[in-house]
Write a protein that holds these residues in place. Structure first.
Motif, PDB file in Angstrom:
ATOM      1  N   LEU A  68      -4.986   9.356  10.238  1.00 32.94           N
ATOM      2  CA  LEU A  68      -5.806   8.556   9.161  1.00 32.94           C
ATOM      3  C   LEU A  68      -7.421   8.374   9.730  1.00 32.94           C
ATOM      4  CD1 LEU A  68      -3.091   6.023   8.324  1.00 32.94           C
ATOM      5  CD2 LEU A  68      -4.059   7.942   6.558  1.00 32.94           C
ATOM      6  N   ASN A  82     -10.494   9.174   7.430  1.00 32.21           N
ATOM      7  CA  ASN A  82     -11.318   7.924   7.125  1.00 32.21           C
ATOM      8  C   ASN A  82     -12.361   7.963   8.012  1.00 32.21           C
ATOM      9  OD1 ASN A  82      -9.447   7.270   5.011  1.00 32.21           O
ATOM     10  ND2 ASN A  82      -8.454   6.095   6.481  1.00 32.21           N
ATOM     11  N   GLU A  88      -6.389   1.307  10.660  1.00 31.49           N
ATOM     12  CA  GLU A  88      -5.351   2.490  10.635  1.00 31.49           C
ATOM     13  C   GLU A  88      -3.907   2.455  11.157  1.00 31.49           C
ATOM     14  OE1 GLU A  88      -9.226   4.288   9.743  1.00 31.49           O
ATOM     15  OE2 GLU A  88      -8.499   2.792  11.210  1.00 31.49           O
ATOM     16  N   SER A 128       2.623   0.419   4.016  1.00 32.90           N
ATOM     17  CA  SER A 128       2.002   1.352   3.873  1.00 32.90           C
ATOM     18  C   SER A 128       1.569   1.583   2.190  1.00 32.90           C
ATOM     19  CB  SER A 128       2.614   2.670   4.082  1.00 32.90           C
ATOM     20  OG  SER A 128       4.079   2.750   3.476  1.00 32.90           O
TER      21      SER A 128
END
Length: 225
Positions: free
Chosen positions: A29, A33, A47, A159
């Protein structure tokens, strides 16, 4: 006894899947990102709030596996004391999650470019958050005797849509729910209506966890196998 429970956990295929999710998902992630260095004080840590899904699965599977195929009967034959059995399982789960959380944190921070000696306290906070989250999931699963409901609700909340965060828009007291309070252990900008210190947030989450485990222990002792 703890060693026996560790071996039991290691023998579950779903545990390895959960560990892989927790270990690799935050770093992946982070790659998606990726931010410019120094622009976000929580880079690499946000994350890890998603990577906690792996810890939640570990908690649910550790408890739920006892009620699959009547494994609980075999366990109680080997260890007649239910309190000792529960204590060993709890310790084994906490150790397993901690072993996953530390390298997952290091990898996530390395990707974000925020890994340094000064990150050690926050990595400890991440580890505590993951362990407490896993123990919450574990305790809830012991009470309801099924992993489906807690797994669905907890994963969705962590999530997909944070119901607990949405509740803070209704009442600021929702900040004291376990996942939001515990996030203060390592997240600096939570956007919560009540800002808690790392120690306070950790104590609140630990209190919730202790309460759930206490209920789970009482239920586990009194309920038929």
């Amino acid at each position: 006894m703890v060693r026996a429970e560790l071996l039991k956990i290691a023998g579950l295929p779903s545990v390895w899947v959960a560990a892989a999710i927790g270990l690799f998902a935050p770093a992946l992630l982070g790659v998606v990102n990726l931010r410019a260095p120094g622009t976000d004080p929580d880079a690499g840590y946000l994350e890890l709030t998603v990577g906690v899904v792996g810890a939640l699965v570990l908690g649910v599977v550790t408890a739920g596996s006892e009620y699959r195929g009547r494994q609980i009967t075999t366990s109680l034959v080997c260890v007649p004391s239910r309190v000792r059995l529960l204590a060993a399982k709890t310790a084994a789960l906490a150790l397993t999650v901690a072993v996953v959380a530390v390298p997952a944190s290091i990898a996530s921070l390395a990707v974000a470019g925020t890994l340094s000696a000064g990150a050690v306290p926050r990595i400890a906070g991440v580890t505590a958050y993951w362990v407490l989250s896993a123990l919450l999931a574990y305790g809830i699963t012991l009470v309801v005797r099924s992993g489906v409901l807690p797994l669905t609700v907890l994963i969705l909340n962590s999530s997909v849509v944070s119901v607990t965060y949405l509740l803070t828009r209704v009442t600021p007291w929702a900040t004291y729910l376990p996942d939001l309070a515990g996030a203060h252990l390592f997240i600096r900008e939570t956007n919560a209506p009540i800002e808690l210190g790392a120690v306070t947030g950790g104590l609140v989450m630990a209190g919730w966890t202790a309460a759930v485990l206490a209920v789970a222990t009482v239920v586990f002792r009194r309920r038929d196998a």
